[in-house]
Motif scaffolding. Structure first.
Motif, PDB file in Angstrom:
ATOM      1  N   ALA A  38       0.897  -1.158   0.000  1.00  9.06           N
ATOM      2  CA  ALA A  38       0.000   0.000   0.000  1.00  9.06           C
ATOM      3  C   ALA A  38       0.939   1.212   0.000  1.00  9.06           C
ATOM      4  CB  ALA A  38      -0.897  -0.001   1.223  1.00  9.06           C
ATOM      5  N   ILE A  39       1.255   1.690  -1.157  1.00  8.36           N
ATOM      6  CA  ILE A  39       2.370   2.621  -1.385  1.00  8.36           C
ATOM      7  C   ILE A  39       3.610   2.000  -0.717  1.00  8.36           C
ATOM      8  CG2 ILE A  39       3.189   5.007  -1.418  1.00  8.36           C
ATOM      9  CD1 ILE A  39       0.380   6.001  -1.130  1.00  8.36           C
ATOM     10  N   SER A  40       4.084   2.527   0.431  1.00  9.93           N
ATOM     11  CA  SER A  40       5.317   2.000   1.040  1.00  9.93           C
ATOM     12  C   SER A  40       5.047   1.059   2.215  1.00  9.93           C
ATOM     13  CB  SER A  40       6.176   3.172   1.520  1.00  9.93           C
ATOM     14  OG  SER A  40       5.422   3.952   2.432  1.00  9.93           O
ATOM     15  N   ILE A  41       3.775   0.775   2.495  1.00  7.66           N
ATOM     16  CA  ILE A  41       3.448  -0.090   3.640  1.00  7.66           C
ATOM     17  C   ILE A  41       3.248  -1.526   3.152  1.00  7.66           C
ATOM     18  CG2 ILE A  41       1.854  -0.497   5.574  1.00  7.66           C
ATOM     19  CD1 ILE A  41       3.348   2.172   5.768  1.00  7.66           C
ATOM     20  N   PRO A  42       4.075  -2.463   3.665  1.00  8.42           N
ATOM     21  CA  PRO A  42       3.964  -3.849   3.192  1.00  8.42           C
ATOM     22  C   PRO A  42       2.747  -4.564   3.771  1.00  8.42           C
ATOM     23  CG  PRO A  42       5.650  -3.693   4.885  1.00  8.42           C
ATOM     24  CD  PRO A  42       5.153  -2.289   4.646  1.00  8.42           C
ATOM     25  N   ARG A  43       2.352  -5.615   3.108  1.00 11.94           N
ATOM     26  CA  ARG A  43       1.217  -6.430   3.546  1.00 11.94           C
ATOM     27  C   ARG A  43       1.373  -6.847   5.011  1.00 11.94           C
ATOM     28  NH1 ARG A  43      -1.002  -9.655   6.037  1.00 11.94           N
ATOM     29  NH2 ARG A  43      -2.063 -11.578   5.445  1.00 11.94           N
ATOM     30  N   SER A  44       2.619  -7.141   5.437  1.00 16.24           N
ATOM     31  CA  SER A  44       2.853  -7.612   6.809  1.00 16.24           C
ATOM     32  C   SER A  44       2.492  -6.557   7.857  1.00 16.24           C
ATOM     33  CB  SER A  44       4.322  -8.013   6.979  1.00 16.24           C
ATOM     34  OG  SER A  44       5.151  -6.909   6.667  1.00 16.24           O
ATOM     35  N   THR A  98      -1.287 -11.034  -5.754  1.00 20.02           N
ATOM     36  CA  THR A  98      -0.488 -10.596  -6.890  1.00 20.02           C
ATOM     37  C   THR A  98       0.649  -9.729  -6.359  1.00 20.02           C
ATOM     38  OG1 THR A  98      -0.622  -9.494  -9.046  1.00 20.02           O
ATOM     39  CG2 THR A  98      -2.064  -8.629  -7.336  1.00 20.02           C
ATOM     40  N   TYR A  99       1.239  -8.917  -7.205  1.00 22.77           N
ATOM     41  CA  TYR A  99       2.350  -8.081  -6.751  1.00 22.77           C
ATOM     42  C   TYR A  99       2.409  -6.818  -7.594  1.00 22.77           C
ATOM     43  CZ  TYR A  99       6.885  -6.783  -4.896  1.00 22.77           C
ATOM     44  OH  TYR A  99       7.901  -6.115  -4.266  1.00 22.77           O
ATOM     45  N   ARG A 100       2.676  -5.695  -6.926  1.00 22.21           N
ATOM     46  CA  ARG A 100       2.806  -4.434  -7.661  1.00 22.21           C
ATOM     47  C   ARG A 100       4.251  -4.312  -8.135  1.00 22.21           C
ATOM     48  NH1 ARG A 100       3.223   0.289  -4.158  1.00 22.21           N
ATOM     49  NH2 ARG A 100       5.351   0.221  -4.908  1.00 22.21           N
ATOM     50  N   VAL A 101       4.507  -4.652  -9.402  1.00 23.52           N
ATOM     51  CA  VAL A 101       5.894  -4.667  -9.883  1.00 23.52           C
ATOM     52  C   VAL A 101       6.435  -3.263 -10.166  1.00 23.52           C
ATOM     53  CG1 VAL A 101       5.862  -7.014 -10.806  1.00 23.52           C
ATOM     54  CG2 VAL A 101       5.157  -5.116 -12.263  1.00 23.52           C
ATOM     55  N   ALA A 102       5.559  -2.308 -10.410  1.00 19.89           N
ATOM     56  CA  ALA A 102       6.020  -0.945 -10.706  1.00 19.89           C
ATOM     57  C   ALA A 102       5.828  -0.056  -9.476  1.00 19.89           C
ATOM     58  CB  ALA A 102       5.253  -0.390 -11.899  1.00 19.89           C
ATOM     59  N   MET A 103       6.007   1.238  -9.670  1.00 14.95           N
ATOM     60  CA  MET A 103       5.781   2.174  -8.563  1.00 14.95           C
ATOM     61  C   MET A 103       4.278   2.373  -8.348  1.00 14.95           C
ATOM     62  SD  MET A 103       6.411   3.766 -11.599  1.00 14.95           S
ATOM     63  CE  MET A 103       7.793   4.823 -11.893  1.00 14.95           C
ATOM     64  N   HIS A 104       3.903   2.906  -7.159  1.00 18.38           N
ATOM     65  CA  HIS A 104       2.484   3.142  -6.875  1.00 18.38           C
ATOM     66  C   HIS A 104       1.928   4.210  -7.809  1.00 18.38           C
ATOM     67  CE1 HIS A 104      -1.206   3.725  -4.537  1.00 18.38           C
ATOM     68  NE2 HIS A 104      -0.972   5.012  -4.627  1.00 18.38           N
ATOM     69  N   THR A 105       2.666   5.325  -7.910  1.00 23.18           N
ATOM     70  CA  THR A 105       2.347   6.389  -8.868  1.00 23.18           C
ATOM     71  C   THR A 105       3.689   6.938  -9.337  1.00 23.18           C
ATOM     72  OG1 THR A 105       2.456   8.204  -7.276  1.00 23.18           O
ATOM     73  CG2 THR A 105       0.304   7.153  -7.560  1.00 23.18           C
ATOM     74  N   THR A 106       3.666   7.855 -10.285  1.00 24.13           N
ATOM     75  CA  THR A 106       4.930   8.418 -10.762  1.00 24.13           C
ATOM     76  C   THR A 106       5.579   9.299  -9.692  1.00 24.13           C
ATOM     77  OG1 THR A 106       3.592  10.099 -11.857  1.00 24.13           O
ATOM     78  CG2 THR A 106       4.471   8.329 -13.243  1.00 24.13           C
ATOM     79  N   ALA A 107       4.858   9.584  -8.590  1.00 28.15           N
ATOM     80  CA  ALA A 107       5.448  10.379  -7.503  1.00 28.15           C
ATOM     81  C   ALA A 107       6.129   9.472  -6.476  1.00 28.15           C
ATOM     82  CB  ALA A 107       4.366  11.217  -6.826  1.00 28.15           C
ATOM     83  N   ASP A 108       6.095   8.164  -6.709  1.00 25.37           N
ATOM     84  CA  ASP A 108       6.598   7.199  -5.729  1.00 25.37           C
ATOM     85  C   ASP A 108       7.931   6.612  -6.209  1.00 25.37           C
ATOM     86  OD1 ASP A 108       6.649   5.234  -3.695  1.00 25.37           O
ATOM     87  OD2 ASP A 108       5.720   3.782  -5.049  1.00 25.37           O
ATOM     88  N   ASP A 109       8.867   6.381  -5.255  1.00 28.13           N
ATOM     89  CA  ASP A 109      10.148   5.754  -5.593  1.00 28.13           C
ATOM     90  C   ASP A 109      10.322   4.498  -4.737  1.00 28.13           C
ATOM     91  OD1 ASP A 109      12.702   4.982  -6.096  1.00 28.13           O
ATOM     92  OD2 ASP A 109      13.662   6.738  -5.173  1.00 28.13           O
ATOM     93  N   PRO A 110       9.949   3.315  -5.283  1.00 31.84           N
ATOM     94  CA  PRO A 110       9.990   2.077  -4.488  1.00 31.84           C
ATOM     95  C   PRO A 110      11.388   1.712  -3.992  1.00 31.84           C
ATOM     96  CG  PRO A 110       8.873   1.706  -6.589  1.00 31.84           C
ATOM     97  CD  PRO A 110       9.480   3.067  -6.656  1.00 31.84           C
TER      98      PRO A 110
END
Ligand SMILES: Cc1ncc(C[n+]2csc(CCOP(=O)(O)OP(=O)(O)O)c2C)c(N)n1
Length: 210
Positions: A38-44, A98-110
């Motif tokens: 969830a953006i930078s918050i992991p499922r755990s 599933t898995y979010r392979v890209a960034m959340h939005t273009t404002a996000d840096d995974p």
């Protein structure tokens, strides 16, 4: 059918909706796209529950966890839930893993919160590549057909981009954003509207409000 993420299951709205749908046996299908982030918050960090699907049991409805990158598995789960809803059997929750392979939005840096190694195995599980392989193995699809489909999609996307850019080039009145939300504009919005009107009058050359 309603869609939401793993992060959304931590919101009160999710629990209220599930409870209401269970109590009144509504024909609702709750589809959770568990993409692990969830953006930078992991499922755990969302829940100690072993699965998200198991939350359905507490609300008196079936909950099923499926491989969200397996198109046919998702279809089978959805088919069953839709049939149940349409025949008065009440709501269902489906958790698609599933898995979010890209960034959340273009404002996000995974890169700031996860490693490339974590992403890597998921690239191979791409649902489109898997389904392509499945259809090719059965002789239902070949490279020429894939190229044709991709070409059609490119044309469709470009047409949508062209349409959107044409709309954006049309002159718009920023004051329009205050219309059509309320039958009577509340006082605080009326004030904001007046303030914007004053600013637009004072700065007539100011056109880019994006
Ligand atoms: C009430 C609320 N809090 C925070 C946000 C900011 N926000 C937008 S998307 C997002 C993450 C959503 O994660 P998830 O539900 O897992 O869905 P995903 O985007 O990964 O599909 C957050 C925190 C918001 N839109 N609304």
């Amino acid at each position: 059918m309603t869609f939401f993420g793993d992060g959304a299951t931590s919101e009160g709205d999710f629990h209220e909706a599930m409870n209401f749908a269970g109590v009144f046996q509504l024909p609702v299908i709750f589809v959770c796209q568990n993409n692990h982030w969830a953006i930078s918050i992991p499922r755990s960090r969302q829940t100690r529950s072993q699965t998200l699907a198991q939350k359905a049991l507490a609300y008196g409805m079936p909950g099923i966890q499926v491989d969200g990158n397996d198109i046919l598995a998702v279809y089978a789960a959805a088919r069953e839930a839709v049939d149940r809803a349409r025949t008065g059997g009440g709501p269902t929750m489906i958790e698609c893993v599933t898995y979010r392979v890209a960034m959340h939005t273009t404002a996000d840096d995974p890169n700031r919160y996860r490693t490339e190694q974590e992403v890597e195995p998921w690239l191979k599980r791409d649902p489109i590549l898997r389904f392509q392989k499945y259809l090719k193995d059965r002789g239902l699809l070949d490279d020429a057909a894939i190229a044709g489909i991709e070409q059609d999609i490119q044309v469709e996307i470009q047409a949508a981009v062209d349409r959107a850019e044409a709309v954006m080039r049309q002159p718009v009145d920023p004051l329009d954003m205050f219309d059509h939300h309320f039958a009577g504009l509340p006082d605080h919005l009326r004030e904001q509207r007046q303030q914007l009107q004053r600013e637009l009058t004072a700065n007539p050359g100011e056109v880019d409000h994006g």
